[in-house]
Scaffold this motif. Structure first.
Motif, PDB file in Angstrom:
ATOM      1  N   TYR A  52      57.906 -74.793  -0.179  1.00  0.00           N
ATOM      2  CA  TYR A  52      57.287 -73.968   0.862  1.00  0.00           C
ATOM      3  C   TYR A  52      57.160 -72.534   0.361  1.00  0.00           C
ATOM      4  CZ  TYR A  52      57.887 -77.928   3.940  1.00  0.00           C
ATOM      5  OH  TYR A  52      57.810 -79.176   4.504  1.00  0.00           O
ATOM      6  N   LYS A  53      56.186 -72.314  -0.510  1.00  0.00           N
ATOM      7  CA  LYS A  53      55.998 -70.976  -1.061  1.00  0.00           C
ATOM      8  C   LYS A  53      55.354 -70.032  -0.068  1.00  0.00           C
ATOM      9  CE  LYS A  53      51.743 -72.112  -3.571  1.00  0.00           C
ATOM     10  NZ  LYS A  53      51.112 -72.156  -4.890  1.00  0.00           N
ATOM     11  N   ASN A  54      54.766 -70.561   1.017  1.00  0.00           N
ATOM     12  CA  ASN A  54      54.122 -69.736   2.034  1.00  0.00           C
ATOM     13  C   ASN A  54      54.918 -69.629   3.329  1.00  0.00           C
ATOM     14  OD1 ASN A  54      51.743 -69.408   0.406  1.00  0.00           O
ATOM     15  ND2 ASN A  54      51.152 -71.469   0.984  1.00  0.00           N
ATOM     16  N   GLU A  69      68.124 -81.380  -3.293  1.00  0.00           N
ATOM     17  CA  GLU A  69      68.377 -80.882  -4.645  1.00  0.00           C
ATOM     18  C   GLU A  69      67.440 -79.727  -4.925  1.00  0.00           C
ATOM     19  OE1 GLU A  69      67.973 -82.212  -9.337  1.00  0.00           O
ATOM     20  OE2 GLU A  69      68.134 -83.778  -7.800  1.00  0.00           O
ATOM     21  N   VAL A  70      68.000 -78.609  -5.378  1.00  0.00           N
ATOM     22  CA  VAL A  70      67.192 -77.452  -5.739  1.00  0.00           C
ATOM     23  C   VAL A  70      66.640 -77.693  -7.137  1.00  0.00           C
ATOM     24  CG1 VAL A  70      67.142 -74.954  -6.048  1.00  0.00           C
ATOM     25  CG2 VAL A  70      68.639 -75.963  -4.301  1.00  0.00           C
ATOM     26  N   VAL A  71      65.309 -77.788  -7.248  1.00  0.00           N
ATOM     27  CA  VAL A  71      64.644 -78.055  -8.521  1.00  0.00           C
ATOM     28  C   VAL A  71      64.879 -76.870  -9.469  1.00  0.00           C
ATOM     29  CG1 VAL A  71      62.396 -78.393  -9.635  1.00  0.00           C
ATOM     30  CG2 VAL A  71      62.908 -79.545  -7.467  1.00  0.00           C
ATOM     31  N   GLY A  72      65.191 -77.172 -10.716  1.00  0.00           N
ATOM     32  CA  GLY A  72      65.431 -76.141 -11.716  1.00  0.00           C
ATOM     33  C   GLY A  72      66.886 -75.734 -11.804  1.00  0.00           C
ATOM     34  N   LEU A  87      65.513 -72.511   3.647  1.00  0.00           N
ATOM     35  CA  LEU A  87      64.829 -72.254   2.379  1.00  0.00           C
ATOM     36  C   LEU A  87      64.303 -70.827   2.398  1.00  0.00           C
ATOM     37  CD1 LEU A  87      63.207 -75.738   2.447  1.00  0.00           C
ATOM     38  CD2 LEU A  87      64.923 -74.994   0.784  1.00  0.00           C
ATOM     39  N   ASP A  88      65.247 -69.872   2.437  1.00  0.00           N
ATOM     40  CA  ASP A  88      64.887 -68.459   2.570  1.00  0.00           C
ATOM     41  C   ASP A  88      64.427 -67.828   1.265  1.00  0.00           C
ATOM     42  OD1 ASP A  88      67.510 -68.666   1.595  1.00  0.00           O
ATOM     43  OD2 ASP A  88      68.134 -66.785   2.518  1.00  0.00           O
ATOM     44  N   GLY A  89      64.579 -68.549   0.145  1.00  0.00           N
ATOM     45  CA  GLY A  89      64.104 -68.077  -1.144  1.00  0.00           C
ATOM     46  C   GLY A  89      62.920 -68.879  -1.647  1.00  0.00           C
TER      47      GLY A  89
END
Length: 127
Positions: A52-54, A69-72, A87-89
């Motif tokens: 959710y980049k937007n 799972e946080v990718v990366g 998902l505040d970041g």
């Protein structure tokens, strides 16, 4: 005042079903409250890549078990009833349903009600 039931939404264009999740959008951008509220079911045995980049999304699990799972990073967090994650970041993540999970989700900016993830796992901003 807005009064709406899940029954009001099920079977409408705001009841969005995909192979890995179903989302019943209860509050939308057009309601003018500054966020949208979704009652979402994550299907058992599925994995969904999401980014959710937007949007900022807050998720509260009320039923079922799974993990995020946080990718990366490779960091994995268990999800069970009573778990909240935000998902505040704008974290790209993998959401896995070990069992069917029912989640209450809040989005800011609000969704219009018909969004599905694009090839990046993102919801577009729709004016």
């Amino acid at each position: 005042m807005i009064v709406r039931t899940l029954t009001d939404v099920i079977g409408t264009e705001h009841d969005v079903d995909t192979p890995t999740w179903s989302s019943r959008r209860l509050l939308l951008k057009k309601d003018g409250v500054g966020f949208s509220l979704h009652d979402t079911v994550i299907k058992a045995g599925t994995e969904t890549e999401i980014w959710y980049k937007n949007h900022i999304e807050a998720v509260y699990c009320i039923e079922g078990r799974g993990e995020i799972e946080v990718v990366g990073e490779g960091t994995v967090y268990p999800i069970e009833p009573g778990t909240l994650y935000v998902l505040d970041g704008h974290e790209k993540h993998l959401l896995r349903g070990a069992t069917q999970m029912r989640m209450i989700c809040v989005f800011n900016p609000p969704c219009t009600g018909t969004e599905v993830h694009d090839e990046e796992g993102t919801y577009p901003i729709i004016d």
